[in-house]
Write an enzyme that holds these catalytic residues in place. Structure first.
Site, mmCIF file in Angstrom:
data_model
loop_
_atom_site.group_PDB
_atom_site.id
_atom_site.type_symbol
_atom_site.label_atom_id
_atom_site.label_comp_id
_atom_site.label_asym_id
_atom_site.label_seq_id
_atom_site.Cartn_x
_atom_site.Cartn_y
_atom_site.Cartn_z
ATOM 1 C CD GLU A 5 -70.869 -68.945 -14.270
ATOM 2 O OE1 GLU A 5 -71.451 -67.895 -14.045
ATOM 3 O OE2 GLU A 5 -71.417 -69.974 -13.942
ATOM 4 C CG ASP B 93 -69.112 -68.864 -6.736
ATOM 5 O OD1 ASP B 93 -69.510 -69.970 -7.377
ATOM 6 O OD2 ASP B 93 -69.660 -67.988 -6.389
#
Length: 524
Positions: A180, A15
């Site tokens: 997301e 991420d």
């Protein structure tokens, strides 16, 4: 033509989020169950990243005592880093307490502020855009309370953490599962909304939409996804959860996560890693990442001012009064469970009642496995005085999947053991008497096997046993992390009386020699 190789930050660094300040770049990644939280890196070329430390260094910033269902990772999910008006901001979610928050600092190495929690938000994967008109937009995903799936947004008061507008659903993505990791950018008069879809697995992808308004309606790029290695034989897979940055020379780049599976086995042990690829823009103003949306192991570096490569291998002899930035605890450490001062030049661990099998915080100090072919070694000085006291070296994925070689006491005798835990199966697979106070414990890894060894100082290593890498892969063990190598101690049900001393820790990457499919199958 200068090139660079992916991943640019190997091992469990998922991420990624990046920002530029002048000619300097700063990057953060998720840290999940580990403490300190959110490693932060610096680079001058986007390729060679050196860790400055961590953003969340105090338990008040990162409590990790939540108890989530088996197979979940706890802690920090999907941070975003931005710089505005002389301050760095990192915004994220602590899934253990199911709250999103941000911290700020005027210096990337910290110290960082106490958390400012987002009132009335409730979603995950939050991101910030400091707009040209002075507004601050908070963009994220579905909250914890069952609202429709998609990307949500509100205006934020950056001083207080209060919402200045209602949460609004602004885009549902292109139809892929789990939209997301959103980031909102303002580029050339457009608001671009970039989103990860498809789940953070082999169907992962990055999509993008744009609008003249921050709240849409958003027009989807007709060429979506702009990044995905799905259904390809590429050595990097599951690419997505990306962030864009414009370099000092005006070129655009993308950092993103990806995995490197073992040959054709579709399993990986190193976790999701940070990768980099160039971004091109077409005449209609839409971006594409990498090689027409494909991430390669090697890309053209363009005009990036490539510097000296980072050396990931280290020997830590524990002479500092602070731990090196590579080290982590598993959850919030018990303060009295470790010390760098009790014995000068040694790391001291004092075993707690909990073990590596428990959802607590054992005496555990570990570092990420960042290379498939690796040697690890430590010198342990430990003379257990009570049956059950134990200290050693672990290959650790989570509390249900780990291997360890350890010194312990059983029936009044000092012994070495090799234990493997695979789900609900826990077995000591080898045991031998060992009376010397000091022992050198080692791990050698390749794509298929971990080999665990011991040696008396000055003697040749002896193999005590092996464990398959497959059982510690994410596809088997679950969660969102990668494998750690850790020094640990435990009293196995009660606090240990005897301290364990570790003199040094070697992490030595070996030449990367990928095995072919048939070799892997013959060893599996």
């Amino acid at each position: 033509m200068a090139t660079f190789k992916n991943p640019v930050i190997p091992g469990f660094h998922p991420d990624p989020s990046v920002c530029r300040v002048g000619e300097d770049y700063y990057l953060v990644t998720s840290s999940f169950d580990y403490f300190p939280g959110i490693p932060i890196f610096h680079s001058r070329d986007l390729v060679n990243w050196r860790q400055l430390g961590h953003v969340l260094t105090r338990e008040s910033q990162l409590p990790l005592k939540g108890q989530l269902p088996a197979g979940w990772s706890q802690g920090i999910y999907a941070p975003t880093i931005r710089h505005h008006d002389g301050r760095f901001y990192v915004i994220t979610t602590n899934i253990s307490i199911q709250k999103s928050f941000y911290v700020w600092s005027e210096r990337p190495e910290g110290p960082w502020s106490e958390p400012i929690f987002l009132e009335g938000w409730g979603g995950v994967d939050p991101s910030l855009l400091f707009d040209e008109d002075g507004k601050t937009y908070l963009t994220g995903t579905t909250n914890f309370y069952g609202e429709p799936v998609g990307i949500y947004q509100a205006e934020l008061d950056i001083e207080s953490g209060k919402l200045l507008s209602e949460r609004r659903l602004i885009w549902e993505g292109t139809g892929g599962s789990h939209p997301e990791g959103p980031h909102l950018y303002r580029i050339n008069g457009w608001y671009y909304l970039m989103v990860a879809e498809g789940g953070t697995e082999y169907g992962h992808m990055e999509t993008i939409a744009r609008s003249r308004s921050a709240y849409g309606p958003f027009e989807s790029n007709p060429a979506n996804p702009i990044l995905s290695n799905r259904s390809t034989p590429k050595p990097i897979q599951a690419t997505g959860h990306a962030d864009l940055v414009q370099a000092a020379d005006g070129s655009w780049w993308c950092v993103f996560l990806g995995i490197r599976p073992v040959a054709n086995a579709k399993r990986h042990i190193l976790g999701r890693e940070t990768n980099l690829a160039p971004v091109s823009w077409n005449e209609e103003g839409w971006p594409a990442v990498g090689n027409h949306g494909i991430a390669e192991l090697e890309h053209d570096a363009g005009n990036l001012p490539l510097g000296e490569p980072v050396e990931w291998g280290i020997r830590d002899e524990f002479h500092s009064d602070k731990l090196h930035s590579v080290w982590n605890f598993y959850r919030n450490p018990v303060p009295e469970s470790w010390s760098l001062k009790e014995r000068t030049g040694w790391l001291t661990l004092r075993g707690q009642a909990c073990t590596l099998n428990d959802k607590e915080s054992p005496a555990f100090i570990g570092r990420r496995q960042q290379h498939k072919n690796i040697q690890v070694e430590t010198l342990l000085d430990f003379q257990p005085s009570v049956d059950g006291e134990e200290a050693g070296l672990a290959v650790f994925m989570n509390e249900k999947f780990h291997y360890e070689i350890a010194k312990t006491r059983k029936d009044g005798k000092s012994k070495l053991l090799l234990r493997r835990r695979i789900g609900s199966i826990v077995q000591v697979t080898a045991e031998t008497d060992y009376d010397e106070p000091m022992v050198i414990l080692g791990i050698q890894a390749n794509e298929v096997l971990y080999t665990l060894t011991y040696a008396a100082p000055g003697k040749e290593p002896v193999v005590l046993g092996q464990g398959e890498t497959a059982f510690l892969s994410k596809e088997v063990a679950g969660g969102f992390t990668g494998v750690y190598f850790a020094m640990y101690a435990t009293g196995n049900g009660k606090n240990a009386v005897t301290p364990a001393y570790f003199d040094y820790f070697d992490y030595l990457p070996m030449e990367d020699k990928p095995m072919d499919f048939f070799t892997i199958m013959s060893l599996s």
